[in-house]
Design a protein around this motif. Structure first.
Motif, PDB file in Angstrom:
ATOM      1  N   TYR A 175     -10.601 -58.830  69.129  1.00 27.34           N
ATOM      2  CA  TYR A 175      -9.941 -58.394  70.638  1.00 27.34           C
ATOM      3  C   TYR A 175     -11.094 -57.026  71.122  1.00 27.34           C
ATOM      4  O   TYR A 175     -11.315 -57.097  72.375  1.00 27.34           O
ATOM      5  CB  TYR A 175      -9.228 -57.538  69.900  1.00 27.34           C
ATOM      6  N   ARG A 193      -2.920 -47.045  79.255  1.00 29.04           N
ATOM      7  CA  ARG A 193      -2.945 -47.783  77.776  1.00 29.04           C
ATOM      8  C   ARG A 193      -2.421 -46.922  77.030  1.00 29.04           C
ATOM      9  O   ARG A 193      -2.624 -45.857  76.892  1.00 29.04           O
ATOM     10  CB  ARG A 193      -3.764 -49.642  77.172  1.00 29.04           C
ATOM     11  N   LEU A 197      -3.996 -47.447  70.663  1.00 25.42           N
ATOM     12  CA  LEU A 197      -5.305 -48.428  71.426  1.00 25.42           C
ATOM     13  C   LEU A 197      -6.655 -47.308  71.356  1.00 25.42           C
ATOM     14  O   LEU A 197      -7.689 -47.523  71.988  1.00 25.42           O
ATOM     15  CB  LEU A 197      -5.737 -49.406  71.929  1.00 25.42           C
TER      16      LEU A 197
HETATM   17  N1  GLU Z   1      -3.562 -56.801  74.071  1.00 31.54           N
HETATM   18  C1  GLU Z   1      -3.508 -54.816  73.167  1.00 31.54           C
HETATM   19  C2  GLU Z   1      -2.246 -55.277  73.112  1.00 31.54           C
HETATM   20  O1  GLU Z   1      -1.274 -55.890  73.709  1.00 31.54           O
HETATM   21  C3  GLU Z   1      -4.044 -54.728  74.360  1.00 31.54           C
HETATM   22  C4  GLU Z   1      -5.279 -53.959  75.250  1.00 31.54           C
HETATM   23  C5  GLU Z   1      -5.698 -52.753  75.769  1.00 31.54           C
HETATM   24  O2  GLU Z   1      -5.039 -53.015  76.838  1.00 31.54           O
HETATM   25  O3  GLU Z   1      -6.758 -52.679  76.261  1.00 31.54           O
HETATM   26  O4  GLU Z   1      -2.398 -54.453  72.435  1.00 31.54           O
END
Ligand code: GLU
Length: 298
Positions: A175, A193, A197
């Motif tokens: 990722y 987000r 994260l």
């Molecule tokens: N694809 C990631 C998730 O669904 C999020 C990626 C991001 O926003 O950097 O957790």
């Protein structure tokens, strides 16, 4: 309050591991409203990078759910499954800069958080096909950034998350690599987000620097939890959103984001979104509990 910023490009980047739930709608909605506030573009990228973790039909169901909530991206969807050549090219670049090493350490040999203790280092040339590719993080690598909501962050990356994986032993791209390559490719300037994260951000800033990519601005939102405090996520069976309840779902997401409720007479998503755009106030976003950093350092 509009705050036009030419060139603003935001995105929502779901992984198709299950249907859209309230937690992911919150991230989608906040990133959308921030993009609209700046008069910018809002993109959707499908992070279908890890087939073993994906649920059949989830990507289509997420896109349908976004559309049912009136959240229409300004450009075509970017699918990470179609981007392998770009990830390989990035690995080539990093390799040619001497930044990668092969790691075939077994799980038992790895340290806390999956850190490589360097036992594979003397065997580099003898390591066969079955290996992970990791990036070197030199000693004393301090990553500093200012989150749009949480304030200032500093992290000793070599101590916290050393030598992280960019391509896994099973050949799948990590990722961290894909997100950085694609945020760069899509000229993303602002990332909104969930704060789950936040601990990836230092790794992503480091990778951006290694690849010569610009650093986007970050804003990490509080994450909605179950009553027991666990993050609402596909892994712990957050209920999928019901499209027939789209207006209510948007209202619930706005409530969580501490934004004013659109007038009760508004029932359709377009009307609710228009009102949410007109009244969107990121300064009212709730803080992330337990996060250091001054909230007023925006
Ligand atoms: N694809 C990631 C998730 O669904 C999020 C990626 C991001 O926003 O950097 O957790």
């Amino acid at each position: 309050m509009p705050d036009s910023q030419p060139g603003y490009r935001g995105r929502f980047a779901p992984s198709p591991t299950g249907p859209l739930h309230l937690g992911s709608l919150i991230a989608a909605l906040a990133s959308y409203l921030e993009a609209r506030r700046h008069g910018g573009a809002w993109l959707v990228r499908m992070e279908d990078l890890d087939p073993p973790r994906e649920e059949p039909g989830a990507a289509a169901s997420i896109l349908d759910a976004l559309a049912a909530h009136g959240l229409h991206p300004d450009e075509d969807i970017l699918w990470q499954s179609a981007r392998h050549a770009a990830y390989d090219a990035a690995l080539q670049t990093l390799g040619s800069r001497g930044l990668l090493f092969r790691c075939d350490c077994t799980r038992a040999m790895l340290g806390p958080g999956g850190a490589c203790g360097g036992r594979c280092a003397p065997r580099q040339s003898a390591i066969g096909e079955h290996h992970a590719l990791r990036i070197r993080v030199p000693d004393n690598t301090v990553i500093h950034f200012r989150d749009g909501l949480q304030g200032e962050f500093s992290e000793r990356l070599d101590a916290a998350l050393p030598d992280f994986v960019l391509r896994r032993k099973d050949g799948l791209y990590a990722y961290q690599l894909a997100v950085v390559v694609d945020d760069g490719f899509q000229d993303i300037t602002h990332i909104v987000r969930g704060s789950d994260l936040l601990d990836s951000t230092a790794r992503q800033l480091y990778l951006q620097a290694c690849l010569g990519l610009p650093h986007p601005h970050y804003l990490h939102l509080p994450v909605i939890t179950h009553a027991d405090g666990q993050k609402l996520s596909k892994q712990n069976h957050a209920p999928p959103l019901v499209a027939a309840q789209a207006g209510n779902n948007l209202r619930q997401a706005l409530d969580f984001l501490n934004q004013p409720q659109p007038p009760a007479a508004l029932r359709d998503c377009d009307g609710i979104l228009a009102s949410a755009c007109a009244n969107w106030n990121p300064a009212a976003l709730p803080p992330v509990l337990g996060m250091p950093g001054p909230r007023d350092a925006r």
